[in-house]
Design a protein around this motif. Structure first.
Motif, PDB file in Angstrom:
ATOM      1  N   UNK A  11       0.841  -1.216   0.000  1.00 39.54           N
ATOM      2  CA  UNK A  11       0.000   0.000   0.000  1.00 39.54           C
ATOM      3  C   UNK A  11       0.864   1.250   0.000  1.00 39.54           C
ATOM      4  N   UNK A  12       1.905   1.224   0.818  1.00 38.83           N
ATOM      5  CA  UNK A  12       2.790   2.383   0.925  1.00 38.83           C
ATOM      6  C   UNK A  12       3.467   2.658  -0.417  1.00 38.83           C
ATOM      7  N   UNK A  13       3.841   1.580  -1.112  1.00 34.73           N
ATOM      8  CA  UNK A  13       4.556   1.715  -2.380  1.00 34.73           C
ATOM      9  C   UNK A  13       3.664   2.245  -3.505  1.00 34.73           C
ATOM     10  N   UNK A  14       2.386   1.839  -3.508  1.00 41.36           N
ATOM     11  CA  UNK A  14       1.559   2.127  -4.687  1.00 41.36           C
ATOM     12  C   UNK A  14       0.534   3.238  -4.493  1.00 41.36           C
ATOM     13  N   UNK A  15       0.422   3.780  -3.265  1.00 39.14           N
ATOM     14  CA  UNK A  15      -0.692   4.705  -2.996  1.00 39.14           C
ATOM     15  C   UNK A  15      -0.624   5.980  -3.825  1.00 39.14           C
ATOM     16  N   UNK A  16       0.570   6.500  -4.091  1.00 34.67           N
ATOM     17  CA  UNK A  16       0.674   7.767  -4.811  1.00 34.67           C
ATOM     18  C   UNK A  16       0.376   7.594  -6.301  1.00 34.67           C
ATOM     19  N   UNK A  17       0.883   6.517  -6.906  1.00 36.49           N
ATOM     20  CA  UNK A  17       0.620   6.314  -8.336  1.00 36.49           C
ATOM     21  C   UNK A  17      -0.857   6.007  -8.584  1.00 36.49           C
ATOM     22  N   UNK A  18      -1.502   5.304  -7.639  1.00 39.22           N
ATOM     23  CA  UNK A  18      -2.940   5.056  -7.778  1.00 39.22           C
ATOM     24  C   UNK A  18      -3.708   6.369  -7.631  1.00 39.22           C
ATOM     25  N   UNK A  19      -3.319   7.168  -6.641  1.00 38.30           N
ATOM     26  CA  UNK A  19      -3.989   8.454  -6.406  1.00 38.30           C
ATOM     27  C   UNK A  19      -4.004   9.312  -7.668  1.00 38.30           C
TER      28      UNK A  19
END
Length: 199
Positions: A11-19
């Motif tokens: 979650x920490x790794x992918x949260x910004x690109x998903x956002x």
């Protein structure tokens, strides 16, 4: 675990690109249902950055309270109280929602549960509203990477009903429920963000 709160490195790794993708899809005010909120890291990050939406966390009845410590700490006014949601029941009994999001759930659910998730999402969305689904997917029965193939094998060793889902199958069940694939975004670590829209 960090400071007593459940923690997911993925979650920490992918949260910004998903956002970055969700900001464009969920650009209008409304309530967004998250299916499989888990630790709450996505919920806090997305609600904190998408202040125009109300984020509605949900998870399986055995797991839906996992996110509560993180949500309580964040104290964001646009995150609702998490709901216990078993996707396999026919009537989800939700408050009105204007969009849906789920990350890394389709390969953990059984295929029957994945079908039920699409059915339930479609039943709760109005025409033109979107369902964003994040995770690893296969195309034409083929893995997109060796690491995804190894991940699939490890999932099936844990539980035979788990496994990476194929886009052909997902497109069939989505079309049966009036959901049309609008976008298929390539994401880091051999994942995708799929955007389905209700028609």
């Amino acid at each position: 675990m960090t400071e007593g709160k459940p923690f997911s490195q993925a979650c920490e790794n992918n949260k910004q690109v998903i956002l970055e993708k969700l900001a464009a899809v969920f650009s209008s005010p409304g309530t967004i249902l998250e299916i499989g909120t888990g630790t709450g890291q996505h919920a806090v990050h997305f609600a904190g950055n998408l202040r125009h939406v109300t984020w509605q966390p949900s998870d399986h009845p055995s797991n839906y309270q996992l996110c509560e410590p993180r949500l309580a700490e964040a104290r964001l006014p646009n995150i609702s109280k998490p709901l216990a949601l078993d996707v396999s029941i026919s009537d989800w009994q939700l408050p009105p929602v204007n969009g849906a999001f789920s990350a890394n759930t389709a390969h953990i659910m059984s295929w029957q549960e994945v079908k039920a998730m699409f059915r339930g999402v479609a039943a709760n969305l109005q025409q033109g509203e979107a369902f964003c689904l994040y995770g690893p997917f296969n195309y034409g029965g083929t893995f997109t990477s060796a690491s995804n193939q190894q991940f699939d094998a490890s999932l099936r060793r844990q539980k035979p009903t788990m496994g990476i889902r194929d886009m052909d199958d997902l497109e069939q069940i989505s079309s049966e429920n009036g959901l049309i694939l609008e976008s298929d975004f390539e994401m880091p670590a051999n994942n995708r963000l799929l955007v389905w829209r209700k028609h």
